[in-house]
Design a protein around this motif. Structure first.
Motif, PDB file in Angstrom:
ATOM      1  N   LEU A  52      35.186  47.554  42.423  1.00  0.00           N
ATOM      2  CA  LEU A  52      34.998  46.236  43.021  1.00  0.00           C
ATOM      3  C   LEU A  52      33.603  45.684  42.716  1.00  0.00           C
ATOM      4  CD1 LEU A  52      35.965  43.910  44.743  1.00  0.00           C
ATOM      5  CD2 LEU A  52      35.344  45.199  46.789  1.00  0.00           C
ATOM      6  N   ASN A  53      32.595  46.541  42.770  1.00  0.00           N
ATOM      7  CA  ASN A  53      31.227  46.094  42.486  1.00  0.00           C
ATOM      8  C   ASN A  53      31.083  45.621  41.045  1.00  0.00           C
ATOM      9  OD1 ASN A  53      30.407  46.688  45.089  1.00  0.00           O
ATOM     10  ND2 ASN A  53      29.660  48.730  44.582  1.00  0.00           N
ATOM     11  N   VAL A  54      31.689  46.347  40.111  1.00  0.00           N
ATOM     12  CA  VAL A  54      31.614  45.958  38.696  1.00  0.00           C
ATOM     13  C   VAL A  54      32.383  44.654  38.465  1.00  0.00           C
ATOM     14  CG1 VAL A  54      32.179  46.622  36.327  1.00  0.00           C
ATOM     15  CG2 VAL A  54      31.313  48.338  37.934  1.00  0.00           C
ATOM     16  N   LEU A  55      33.554  44.546  39.077  1.00  0.00           N
ATOM     17  CA  LEU A  55      34.341  43.318  38.952  1.00  0.00           C
ATOM     18  C   LEU A  55      33.592  42.123  39.531  1.00  0.00           C
ATOM     19  CD1 LEU A  55      37.919  44.561  39.959  1.00  0.00           C
ATOM     20  CD2 LEU A  55      37.112  43.978  37.669  1.00  0.00           C
ATOM     21  N   GLN A  56      32.899  42.350  40.632  1.00  0.00           N
ATOM     22  CA  GLN A  56      32.131  41.265  41.248  1.00  0.00           C
ATOM     23  C   GLN A  56      31.065  40.743  40.293  1.00  0.00           C
ATOM     24  OE1 GLN A  56      32.764  39.810  44.037  1.00  0.00           O
ATOM     25  NE2 GLN A  56      30.972  38.505  44.234  1.00  0.00           N
ATOM     26  N   GLN A  57      30.426  41.655  39.563  1.00  0.00           N
ATOM     27  CA  GLN A  57      29.403  41.238  38.601  1.00  0.00           C
ATOM     28  C   GLN A  57      30.029  40.459  37.442  1.00  0.00           C
ATOM     29  OE1 GLN A  57      26.057  41.679  39.210  1.00  0.00           O
ATOM     30  NE2 GLN A  57      25.948  40.213  37.513  1.00  0.00           N
ATOM     31  N   LEU A  58      31.171  40.917  36.951  1.00  0.00           N
ATOM     32  CA  LEU A  58      31.878  40.189  35.888  1.00  0.00           C
ATOM     33  C   LEU A  58      32.277  38.796  36.364  1.00  0.00           C
ATOM     34  CD1 LEU A  58      34.208  43.014  34.489  1.00  0.00           C
ATOM     35  CD2 LEU A  58      32.341  41.899  33.246  1.00  0.00           C
ATOM     36  N   TYR A  59      32.676  38.714  37.627  1.00  0.00           N
ATOM     37  CA  TYR A  59      33.076  37.425  38.202  1.00  0.00           C
ATOM     38  C   TYR A  59      31.872  36.491  38.341  1.00  0.00           C
ATOM     39  CZ  TYR A  59      34.328  34.138  41.943  1.00  0.00           C
ATOM     40  OH  TYR A  59      34.511  33.016  42.705  1.00  0.00           O
ATOM     41  N   ALA A 123      46.128  36.027  39.872  1.00  0.00           N
ATOM     42  CA  ALA A 123      45.827  37.375  39.377  1.00  0.00           C
ATOM     43  C   ALA A 123      44.463  37.432  38.689  1.00  0.00           C
ATOM     44  CB  ALA A 123      46.914  37.807  38.401  1.00  0.00           C
ATOM     45  N   ILE A 124      43.972  38.663  38.492  1.00  0.00           N
ATOM     46  CA  ILE A 124      42.682  38.859  37.821  1.00  0.00           C
ATOM     47  C   ILE A 124      42.902  38.768  36.316  1.00  0.00           C
ATOM     48  CG2 ILE A 124      40.709  40.398  37.527  1.00  0.00           C
ATOM     49  CD1 ILE A 124      41.513  41.734  40.164  1.00  0.00           C
ATOM     50  N   VAL A 125      42.341  37.737  35.709  1.00  0.00           N
ATOM     51  CA  VAL A 125      42.512  37.491  34.278  1.00  0.00           C
ATOM     52  C   VAL A 125      41.169  37.096  33.668  1.00  0.00           C
ATOM     53  CG1 VAL A 125      44.943  36.810  34.413  1.00  0.00           C
ATOM     54  CG2 VAL A 125      43.158  35.090  34.768  1.00  0.00           C
ATOM     55  N   PRO A 126      41.003  37.224  32.350  1.00  0.00           N
ATOM     56  CA  PRO A 126      39.768  36.759  31.709  1.00  0.00           C
ATOM     57  C   PRO A 126      39.691  35.235  31.740  1.00  0.00           C
ATOM     58  CG  PRO A 126      41.337  37.535  30.070  1.00  0.00           C
ATOM     59  CD  PRO A 126      41.917  37.880  31.399  1.00  0.00           C
ATOM     60  N   THR A 127      38.485  34.708  31.756  1.00  0.00           N
ATOM     61  CA  THR A 127      38.282  33.257  31.772  1.00  0.00           C
ATOM     62  C   THR A 127      37.958  32.757  30.368  1.00  0.00           C
ATOM     63  OG1 THR A 127      35.902  33.403  32.189  1.00  0.00           O
ATOM     64  CG2 THR A 127      37.369  33.440  34.111  1.00  0.00           C
ATOM     65  N   GLU A 128      37.787  31.450  30.267  1.00  0.00           N
ATOM     66  CA  GLU A 128      37.428  30.842  28.981  1.00  0.00           C
ATOM     67  C   GLU A 128      36.036  31.248  28.523  1.00  0.00           C
ATOM     68  OE1 GLU A 128      39.345  26.610  28.327  1.00  0.00           O
ATOM     69  OE2 GLU A 128      38.454  26.753  30.331  1.00  0.00           O
ATOM     70  N   GLN A 129      35.228  31.713  29.455  1.00  0.00           N
ATOM     71  CA  GLN A 129      33.867  32.150  29.115  1.00  0.00           C
ATOM     72  C   GLN A 129      33.932  33.608  28.649  1.00  0.00           C
ATOM     73  OE1 GLN A 129      30.920  31.085  32.015  1.00  0.00           O
ATOM     74  NE2 GLN A 129      29.408  32.527  31.222  1.00  0.00           N
ATOM     75  N   VAL A 130      34.261  33.788  27.387  1.00  0.00           N
ATOM     76  CA  VAL A 130      34.406  35.132  26.825  1.00  0.00           C
ATOM     77  C   VAL A 130      33.026  35.706  26.521  1.00  0.00           C
ATOM     78  CG1 VAL A 130      35.328  36.472  24.903  1.00  0.00           C
ATOM     79  CG2 VAL A 130      36.679  34.614  25.886  1.00  0.00           C
ATOM     80  N   PRO A 131      32.709  36.897  27.019  1.00  0.00           N
ATOM     81  CA  PRO A 131      31.364  37.454  26.834  1.00  0.00           C
ATOM     82  C   PRO A 131      31.177  38.077  25.450  1.00  0.00           C
ATOM     83  CG  PRO A 131      32.708  39.012  28.031  1.00  0.00           C
ATOM     84  CD  PRO A 131      33.565  37.783  27.837  1.00  0.00           C
ATOM     85  N   LEU A 143      36.385  47.839  32.255  1.00  0.00           N
ATOM     86  CA  LEU A 143      37.226  47.047  33.145  1.00  0.00           C
ATOM     87  C   LEU A 143      37.644  45.737  32.481  1.00  0.00           C
ATOM     88  CD1 LEU A 143      35.615  47.547  36.676  1.00  0.00           C
ATOM     89  CD2 LEU A 143      37.483  48.781  35.600  1.00  0.00           C
ATOM     90  N   TYR A 144      36.728  45.115  31.742  1.00  0.00           N
ATOM     91  CA  TYR A 144      37.072  43.875  31.052  1.00  0.00           C
ATOM     92  C   TYR A 144      38.172  44.131  30.019  1.00  0.00           C
ATOM     93  CZ  TYR A 144      36.472  39.407  28.636  1.00  0.00           C
ATOM     94  OH  TYR A 144      36.695  38.173  28.073  1.00  0.00           O
ATOM     95  N   ASP A 145      38.086  45.279  29.358  1.00  0.00           N
ATOM     96  CA  ASP A 145      39.093  45.628  28.352  1.00  0.00           C
ATOM     97  C   ASP A 145      40.470  45.805  28.998  1.00  0.00           C
ATOM     98  OD1 ASP A 145      39.766  46.617  25.548  1.00  0.00           O
ATOM     99  OD2 ASP A 145      40.352  48.343  26.747  1.00  0.00           O
ATOM    100  N   LEU A 146      40.519  46.447  30.172  1.00  0.00           N
ATOM    101  CA  LEU A 146      41.797  46.614  30.876  1.00  0.00           C
ATOM    102  C   LEU A 146      42.412  45.261  31.214  1.00  0.00           C
ATOM    103  CD1 LEU A 146      41.013  49.531  33.387  1.00  0.00           C
ATOM    104  CD2 LEU A 146      42.424  49.642  31.340  1.00  0.00           C
ATOM    105  N   ILE A 147      41.577  44.342  31.688  1.00  0.00           N
ATOM    106  CA  ILE A 147      42.063  43.019  32.085  1.00  0.00           C
ATOM    107  C   ILE A 147      42.549  42.233  30.866  1.00  0.00           C
ATOM    108  CG2 ILE A 147      41.372  40.815  33.114  1.00  0.00           C
ATOM    109  CD1 ILE A 147      39.309  42.484  34.786  1.00  0.00           C
ATOM    110  N   VAL A 148      41.779  42.295  29.779  1.00  0.00           N
ATOM    111  CA  VAL A 148      42.141  41.583  28.555  1.00  0.00           C
ATOM    112  C   VAL A 148      43.470  42.097  28.001  1.00  0.00           C
ATOM    113  CG1 VAL A 148      41.533  41.318  26.107  1.00  0.00           C
ATOM    114  CG2 VAL A 148      39.832  40.857  27.879  1.00  0.00           C
ATOM    115  N   LYS A 149      43.638  43.418  27.954  1.00  0.00           N
ATOM    116  CA  LYS A 149      44.846  43.981  27.363  1.00  0.00           C
ATOM    117  C   LYS A 149      46.089  43.694  28.204  1.00  0.00           C
ATOM    118  CE  LYS A 149      42.832  47.431  24.315  1.00  0.00           C
ATOM    119  NZ  LYS A 149      42.648  48.858  24.004  1.00  0.00           N
TER     120      LYS A 149
END
Length: 494
Positions: A52-59, A123-131, A143-149
């Motif tokens: 959750l902490n890592v996801l919060q930072q990505l968000y 749902a949790i999905v990647p945004t248009e702001q691709v890092p 975690l970003y890779d899991l969401i993207v795939k």
């Protein structure tokens, strides 16, 4: 078994029967928080709180959608952005072989795009702001890779397998062989390429049946020779211990254990115990307070936790049924069919009864430290206690010495206040309810600040209290009128 092996060795065999069943597996749903926490724990041994902490930072960086979501679908408006996101992701080497996907759009696919099934957040999905993937930390990248795939997989076809059962006859003995044949790889090319062995429980596939690959071209009546035969001896094993990720899933499905069908539906509708945002925190508190221990990603009940469970027994405090009843009543209040005032009065009466019962029961409780362990406690600033509850004895470790000198006077009754494992408490407890937790909103309350609070009525300013996504600095102050401790910020003082 040994005799059968001996009878069949080097004997003629014939295929008596072949049964084949074709199964199709749809691509997995998008992630909600619970499923992502369970997956990250299984693959990378991340704790739910860590995920959750890592996801919060990505968000916060704008790379993913809101992480505390319980939905696994998105709205049509969000789905319209996906082709552009996939196009950006296609510039990275790790996704080039997967993109562009077989399907151009999933806009009409109700499995993933359904506004009616979206709750407060999609749902949790990647945004248009691709890092820039190279600039992400190791945890963020995983975690970003899991969401993207998960997003890419939604654009792929179903995976298709042929499940086959073969009955082979050798003399008077029959043998059953099970195996599978991959007919269409589909979305498994995206997700199972790297994690095939680990992902079975989080995608719902029966990976065990997929391991044995039978040869192609088998036919009924086909002859052969029994070239090799083994007798295997094995033992049954107790159920495996839970992982933290499995605890998250169990909390979501707690309603399945109720006998009352109506209440079971209530918990199923509210998705069990806790919420997407609080389940990780509940597990973290259990660890922090020493009720459970996590070793090599497996959860063990600590002696203190076992003692608590045994002491509570069949109390409604530990009842999933009571949780369901409260959820049901709160839902009725939300619809205007029940009285909030009446509900609160019932809660007050219940609380009073629970406290009265505890005060009565505590007369039979006994906490003592054996002489042998007192020496260990003095040497290591740790102790051991034996608790007797309802005639049973339990042992639990303590973080402080058995004997404590007073650090001040109680603000309610004037008795001595001493330092305990997790808090500073009045020696008249439980008759007197005064206590100060050693950890409040993520910050430790030092002994120095506790002494200052007792003596002057106010501690020094403590920096870094956390409430939700906000941080603040404040002193702890005794409110004489309310008989409680409150926060006082610098602005409040001014």
């Amino acid at each position: 078994a040994e005799q059968i092996a001996k009878d069949c060795q080097a004997k003629s065999a014939i295929i008596e029967e072949i049964k084949t069943e074709r199964k199709e597996f749809q691509p997995p749903m998008f992630f909600n928080l619970s499923l992502l926490q369970a997956t990250a724990n299984q693959l990378y041994h991340f704790s739910p709180e860590q995920t959750l902490n890592v996801l919060q930072q990505l968000y916060l960086n704008g790379f993913i959608s809101y992480p505390r979501s319980d939905s696994q679908v998105v709205t049509p408006e969000e789905a319209k952005l996906f082709p552009g996101i996939l196009q950006q992701l296609g510039r990275f080497d790790c996704y080039k072989e997967l993109l562009p996907p077989p399907r151009a759009s999933i806009l009409q696919n109700k499995r993933y795009v359904n506004a009616a099934k979206v709750s407060d957040h999609y749902a949790i999905v990647p945004t248009e702001q691709v890092p820039d993937l190279a600039r992400l930390s190791g945890e963020e990248r995983k975690l970003y890779d899991l969401i993207v795939k998960r997003l890419i997989a939604a654009y792929y076809d179903e995976a298709i397998f042929a499940y086959t059962q073969v009955i082979t006859v050798v003399g008077e003995h029959k043998f059953l062989s099970k195996g599978t044949q991959l007919l269409q790889e589909g979305w498994r090319k995206v997700i199972f390429a790297a994690h095939a062995e680990k992902l079975n429980s989080v995608t719902g596939d029966d990976e065990e049946d997929m391991k044995e690959m039978l040869p192609a071209g088998l036919q009924t009546g086909q002859m052969g020779i029994m070239q090799k035969i083994e007798v295997r001896e094995s033992k049954t094993h107790p159920p495996k211990r839970f992982t933290e990720g499995q605890l998250i899933t169990l909390m979501k499905t707690a309603g399945k254990s109720l006998d009352n069908e109506e209440l079971e539906k209530v918990l199923e509708r509210t998705q069990g115990l806790g919420t997407e945002a609080t389940r990780a925190g509940i597990i973290a508190v259990l660890k922090e307070r020493g009720y459970i221990q996590v070793r090599k990603n497996l959860v063990f009940a600590a002696p203190k936790g076992i003692m608590l469970v045994e002491a509570l027994g069949d109390s409604i405090l530990s009842s999933a049924e009571m949780t369901a009843k409260w959820e049901q009543r709160l839902n009725e209040i939300g619809k205007g069919t029940a009285s909030p005032q009446q509900f609160m009065e019932q809660v007050k009466l219940l609380t009073s009864k629970l406290v009265a019962d505890a005060i009565e029961q505590q007369k039979q409780w006994s906490f003592s430290v054996s002489p042998a362990l007192q020496e260990t406690a003095a040497a290591k600033s740790r102790g051991s206690r034996t608790a007797k509850s309802r005639g049973s004895k339990f042992s639990a470790s303590r973080d402080s010495p058995a004997a404590n000198s007073p650090i001040g006077s109680c603000k309610i009754c004037g008795a001595d206040v001493i330092e305990r494992d997790k808090f500073y408490a009045c020696t008249n407890s439980p008759t007197c309810r005064f206590s100060v937790s050693k950890r409040i909103l993520g910050k430790s309350v030092s002994k120095t600040n506790a002494v200052k609070l007792l003596k002057a009525g106010e501690s020094a300013v403590i920096k870094g209290f956390k409430k939700g996504d906000k941080q603040f600095d404040a002193a702890l102050k005794w409110d004489e009128a309310a008989k409680t401790i409150k926060f006082v910020s610098s602005q409040d003082k001014q």
